[in-house]
Scaffold this motif. Structure first.
Motif, mmCIF file in Angstrom:
data_model
loop_
_atom_site.group_PDB
_atom_site.id
_atom_site.type_symbol
_atom_site.label_atom_id
_atom_site.label_comp_id
_atom_site.label_asym_id
_atom_site.label_seq_id
_atom_site.Cartn_x
_atom_site.Cartn_y
_atom_site.Cartn_z
ATOM 1 N N GLY A 99 0.802 -1.229 0.000
ATOM 2 C CA GLY A 99 0.000 0.000 0.000
ATOM 3 C C GLY A 99 0.833 1.277 0.000
ATOM 4 O O GLY A 99 0.568 2.195 -0.773
ATOM 5 N N GLY A 100 1.827 1.321 0.855
ATOM 6 C CA GLY A 100 2.668 2.521 0.947
ATOM 7 C C GLY A 100 3.426 2.753 -0.351
ATOM 8 O O GLY A 100 3.467 3.872 -0.881
ATOM 9 N N SER A 101 4.008 1.692 -0.881
ATOM 10 C CA SER A 101 4.787 1.797 -2.125
ATOM 11 C C SER A 101 3.883 2.194 -3.293
ATOM 12 O O SER A 101 4.277 2.981 -4.159
ATOM 13 C CB SER A 101 5.440 0.453 -2.466
ATOM 14 N N SER A 102 2.679 1.641 -3.329
ATOM 15 C CA SER A 102 1.755 1.940 -4.415
ATOM 16 C C SER A 102 1.296 3.394 -4.337
ATOM 17 O O SER A 102 1.199 4.089 -5.352
ATOM 18 C CB SER A 102 0.556 0.992 -4.337
ATOM 19 N N ASN A 103 1.039 3.874 -3.121
ATOM 20 C CA ASN A 103 0.667 5.286 -2.946
ATOM 21 C C ASN A 103 1.801 6.181 -3.442
ATOM 22 O O ASN A 103 1.564 7.198 -4.105
ATOM 23 C CB ASN A 103 0.399 5.603 -1.469
ATOM 24 N N ALA A 104 3.038 5.804 -3.123
ATOM 25 C CA ALA A 104 4.195 6.606 -3.542
ATOM 26 C C ALA A 104 4.299 6.637 -5.061
ATOM 27 O O ALA A 104 4.464 7.705 -5.668
ATOM 28 C CB ALA A 104 5.474 6.017 -2.936
ATOM 29 N N ALA A 105 4.175 5.478 -5.694
ATOM 30 C CA ALA A 105 4.300 5.402 -7.155
ATOM 31 C C ALA A 105 3.192 6.186 -7.844
ATOM 32 O O ALA A 105 3.427 6.920 -8.815
ATOM 33 C CB ALA A 105 4.251 3.933 -7.590
ATOM 34 N N THR A 106 1.974 6.056 -7.335
ATOM 35 C CA THR A 106 0.832 6.759 -7.936
ATOM 36 C C THR A 106 1.021 8.268 -7.817
ATOM 37 O O THR A 106 0.703 9.027 -8.744
ATOM 38 C CB THR A 106 -0.473 6.285 -7.261
ATOM 39 N N THR A 107 1.577 8.705 -6.685
ATOM 40 C CA THR A 107 1.837 10.138 -6.490
ATOM 41 C C THR A 107 2.879 10.628 -7.499
ATOM 42 O O THR A 107 2.714 11.697 -8.107
ATOM 43 C CB THR A 107 2.307 10.384 -5.036
ATOM 44 N N LEU A 108 3.939 9.861 -7.693
ATOM 45 C CA LEU A 108 4.971 10.260 -8.667
ATOM 46 C C LEU A 108 4.371 10.366 -10.071
ATOM 47 O O LEU A 108 4.620 11.340 -10.796
ATOM 48 C CB LEU A 108 6.128 9.248 -8.665
ATOM 49 N N LEU A 109 3.562 9.372 -10.454
ATOM 50 C CA LEU A 109 2.965 9.376 -11.799
ATOM 51 C C LEU A 109 1.974 10.536 -11.962
ATOM 52 O O LEU A 109 1.963 11.220 -12.993
ATOM 53 C CB LEU A 109 2.267 8.036 -12.063
ATOM 54 N N ALA A 110 1.172 10.771 -10.932
ATOM 55 C CA ALA A 110 0.152 11.832 -11.012
ATOM 56 C C ALA A 110 0.808 13.208 -11.109
ATOM 57 O O ALA A 110 0.427 14.035 -11.957
ATOM 58 C CB ALA A 110 -0.752 11.776 -9.778
ATOM 59 N N ILE A 121 9.698 7.282 -17.152
ATOM 60 C CA ILE A 121 9.349 6.213 -16.199
ATOM 61 C C ILE A 121 10.612 5.770 -15.449
ATOM 62 O O ILE A 121 10.586 5.564 -14.234
ATOM 63 C CB ILE A 121 8.696 5.016 -16.954
ATOM 64 N N GLU A 122 11.736 5.649 -16.157
ATOM 65 C CA GLU A 122 12.991 5.214 -15.515
ATOM 66 C C GLU A 122 13.422 6.211 -14.444
ATOM 67 O O GLU A 122 13.873 5.831 -13.364
ATOM 68 C CB GLU A 122 14.111 5.053 -16.554
ATOM 69 N N GLN A 123 13.284 7.505 -14.743
ATOM 70 C CA GLN A 123 13.659 8.527 -13.745
ATOM 71 C C GLN A 123 12.731 8.460 -12.524
ATOM 72 O O GLN A 123 13.187 8.578 -11.389
ATOM 73 C CB GLN A 123 13.597 9.933 -14.376
ATOM 74 N N LEU A 124 11.441 8.241 -12.769
ATOM 75 C CA LEU A 124 10.500 8.135 -11.645
ATOM 76 C C LEU A 124 10.802 6.881 -10.819
ATOM 77 O O LEU A 124 10.702 6.895 -9.590
ATOM 78 C CB LEU A 124 9.049 8.104 -12.142
ATOM 79 N N PRO A 136 9.404 0.921 -7.535
ATOM 80 C CA PRO A 136 9.633 0.826 -8.990
ATOM 81 C C PRO A 136 8.640 -0.077 -9.731
ATOM 82 O O PRO A 136 8.242 0.250 -10.851
ATOM 83 C CB PRO A 136 11.062 0.278 -9.078
ATOM 84 N N VAL A 137 8.218 -1.169 -9.134
ATOM 85 C CA VAL A 137 7.295 -2.057 -9.857
ATOM 86 C C VAL A 137 5.940 -1.377 -10.062
ATOM 87 O O VAL A 137 5.302 -1.516 -11.118
ATOM 88 C CB VAL A 137 7.152 -3.446 -9.165
ATOM 89 N N PHE A 138 5.503 -0.581 -9.088
ATOM 90 C CA PHE A 138 4.235 0.138 -9.255
ATOM 91 C C PHE A 138 4.378 1.289 -10.255
ATOM 92 O O PHE A 138 3.415 1.644 -10.934
ATOM 93 C CB PHE A 138 3.734 0.675 -7.914
ATOM 94 N N VAL A 139 5.567 1.892 -10.353
ATOM 95 C CA VAL A 139 5.784 2.958 -11.346
ATOM 96 C C VAL A 139 5.760 2.346 -12.747
ATOM 97 O O VAL A 139 5.140 2.878 -13.662
ATOM 98 C CB VAL A 139 7.130 3.690 -11.099
ATOM 99 N N ALA A 140 6.421 1.187 -12.899
ATOM 100 C CA ALA A 140 6.412 0.508 -14.201
ATOM 101 C C ALA A 140 4.988 0.082 -14.546
ATOM 102 O O ALA A 140 4.574 0.131 -15.709
ATOM 103 C CB ALA A 140 7.338 -0.694 -14.175
ATOM 104 N N GLY A 141 4.242 -0.373 -13.534
ATOM 105 C CA GLY A 141 2.818 -0.647 -13.722
ATOM 106 C C GLY A 141 2.492 -1.937 -14.451
ATOM 107 O O GLY A 141 1.429 -2.047 -15.055
#
Ligand SMILES: C[C@@](CO)(OP(=O)(O)O)[C@H](O)COP(=O)(O)OP(=O)(O)OC[C@H]1O[C@@H](n2ccc(N)nc2=O)[C@H](O)[C@@H]1O
Ligand SMILES: Nc1ncnc2c1ncn2[C@@H]1O[C@H](COP(=O)(O)OP(=O)(O)O)[C@@H](O)[C@H]1O
Length: 278
Positions: A99-110, A121-124, A136-141
Motif C-alpha cells: 500500500g505505501g509503495s503503491s501510494n508513492a508510485a501513484t503520487t509520482l505518476l500523477a 518512467i525510468e527517472q520516476l 519501482p514495480v508500481f511505477v512501471a505498472g
C-alpha cells in the motif's frame, strides 16, 4: 491548474517469494512475482500554486511528513508547485500488499503529469526506489517477475485470475522478518517456467506464522478453501482461483467477522487508465 485527478493506487500480491541470498549491505536478494490487483486505494490530486503539500482523508496515524505520498511529492516539487492529496484507503497497512509503495508510485505518476515535470518512467523509478523497494514495480505498472532486491523487473503476462485475500488483525514489520535469525536465506534461484510448474513457496511464511498467531489462523482458514499463501512478509494471505464464480463462492464460505476481500489480477496497473500518456 485547478483540475483534480483521481487515480487508483492498486495493491499487489507476491505470488511467491524466494530469498536467494544476503548482500553485504544487509539487504536480501529475492525472486518474486508481483501480481498487480484491480483493487486498492483512491488518491485524488488537486494541484495549486501555494508551494504546499497537504494530505486529507484516511491517512492512518502516520505523521504527514513521513507519509510516502508526501515524501514522493516532495521529490518532484519545485518552485511554487503545491498539491492537496485526498486519500481514500482500503489497503491494510503493513499487510504485504504494498500500500505505501503503491501510494508513492501513484503520487509520482500523477504529479509528473499535473506539474508537467516530464520525467521518464525510468527517472520516476529511480526517485521511487529511494522510498521503498516496491515503488519501482508500481511505477512501471506491470505484473512482473522481479530479481535482485526486487529492482530487476521483467513484465509477465499471467492468465486471468481471481484472488481471495484475508487480512489478519496484525501488522508485520518487513525489517523484523528480514533480520530474523530463523529466516531461510539460501533458496536456489528458479526459472519462470519452474514457477508455472508449481515449484515455489514464500520463504517468510513459516517464520511469520510462528511469530504471529493471527497469520497462522488466517492460513488455516484459507487452506480449507484453496491453496493458501502469505504475500510478501505478510500479514495478508491469499488463495488463487481460475474462475470468478469459484472465488466469490469461496469468499462467501469464510467465517463472518474475518477481514477479507476478492480482487482480480491484472497485467497492467489500473493507475494508468487515469493518466494521459498511458
Ligand atoms: C520483500 C517485500 C516483497 O514485496 O515485502 P513486503 O514489504 O511487500 O511485505 C518488499 O520488497 C519489501 O519492500 P519494502 O517494504 O518497501 O521494504 P523497504 O522499506 O525497502 O525495506 C524494509 C527493510 O526490509 C529489509 N529488506 C527489504 C527488502 C529486501 N530485498 N531485503 C531486505 O533485507 C531491510 O532491512 C529494510 O530495512
Ligand atoms: N501512504 C501510505 N500508505 C500506507 N503506508 C504508508 C504510507 N506512508 C507511509 N507508510 C508506511 O509504510 C510502511 C509499509 O506499508 P505498506 O506498504 O502498506 O506495507 P507492506 O510493506 O507490508 O506492503 C508502513 O509502516 C506505513 O506506516
Amino acid at each position: 491548474m485547478t483540475d483534480s485527478l483521481s487515480l487508483l493506487a492498486p495493491a499487489k500480491l507476491n505470488l511467491f517469494l524466494h530469498i536467494t541470498g544476503r548482500r553485504p549491505d544487509g539487504y536480501h536478494n529475492l525472486q518474486t512475482l508481483f501480481q498487480i490487483l484491480d483493487w486498492g486505494d483512491t488518491l485524488t490530486f488537486t494541484p495549486n500554486h501555494s508551494g504546499e503539500i497537504t494530505l486529507s482523508g484516511s491517512t492512518f496515524d502516520i505523521a504527514p511528513e513521513n507519509n510516502l505520498i508526501h515524501r514522493s511529492a516532495a521529490l518532484l516539487q519545485e518552485g511554487d508547485l503545491g498539491v492537496d492529496v485526498h486519500v481514500s484507503k482500503r489497503i491494510p497497512q503493513g499487510g504485504g500488499l504494498g500500500g505505501g509503495s503503491s501510494n508513492a508510485a501513484t503520487t509520482l505518476l500523477a504529479l509528473n503529469q499535473l506539474w508537467a515535470r516530464e520525467q521518464s518512467i525510468e527517472q520516476l523509478q529511480q526517485l521511487g526506489a529511494s522510498l521503498g523497494a516496491d515503488v519501482p514495480v508500481f511505477v512501471a505498472g506491470h505484473t512482473a517477475w522481479a530479481e535482485g532486491v526486487g529492482d530487476i523487473l521483467e513484465a509477465v503476462q499471467l492468465p486471468q485470475s481471481w484472488y481471495v485475500v484475508v487480512a489478519p488483525d496484525c501488522h508485520v514489520s518487513t525489517a523484523e522478518i528480514f533480520s530474523h535469525q530463523q529466516l531461510t536465506r539460501d533458496t536456489s534461484p528458479i526459472t519462470i517456467a519452474a514457477f508455472f510448474e508449481g515449484h515455489s513457496r514464500n520463504d517468510c511464511q513459516d517464520l511469520v506464522r510462528n511469530l504471529y498467531p493471527e497469520v497462522d489462523n488466517a492460513l488455516k482458514i484459507l487452506e480449507k478453501i484453496g491453496s493458501a499463501r502469505l504475500t510478501g512478509t505478510g500479514a495478508c494471505v491469499f488463495a488463487r482461483f481460475a474462475e470468478e464464480a469459484e472465488a466469490r463462492e469461496a469468499l462467501g464460505r469464510l467465517p463472518t467477522g474475518l477481514n477479507a476481500f476478492m480482487a482480480t489480477g491484472v497485467n497492467r496497473s489500473p493507475t494508468f487508465e487515469g493518466l494521459v500518456n498511458n
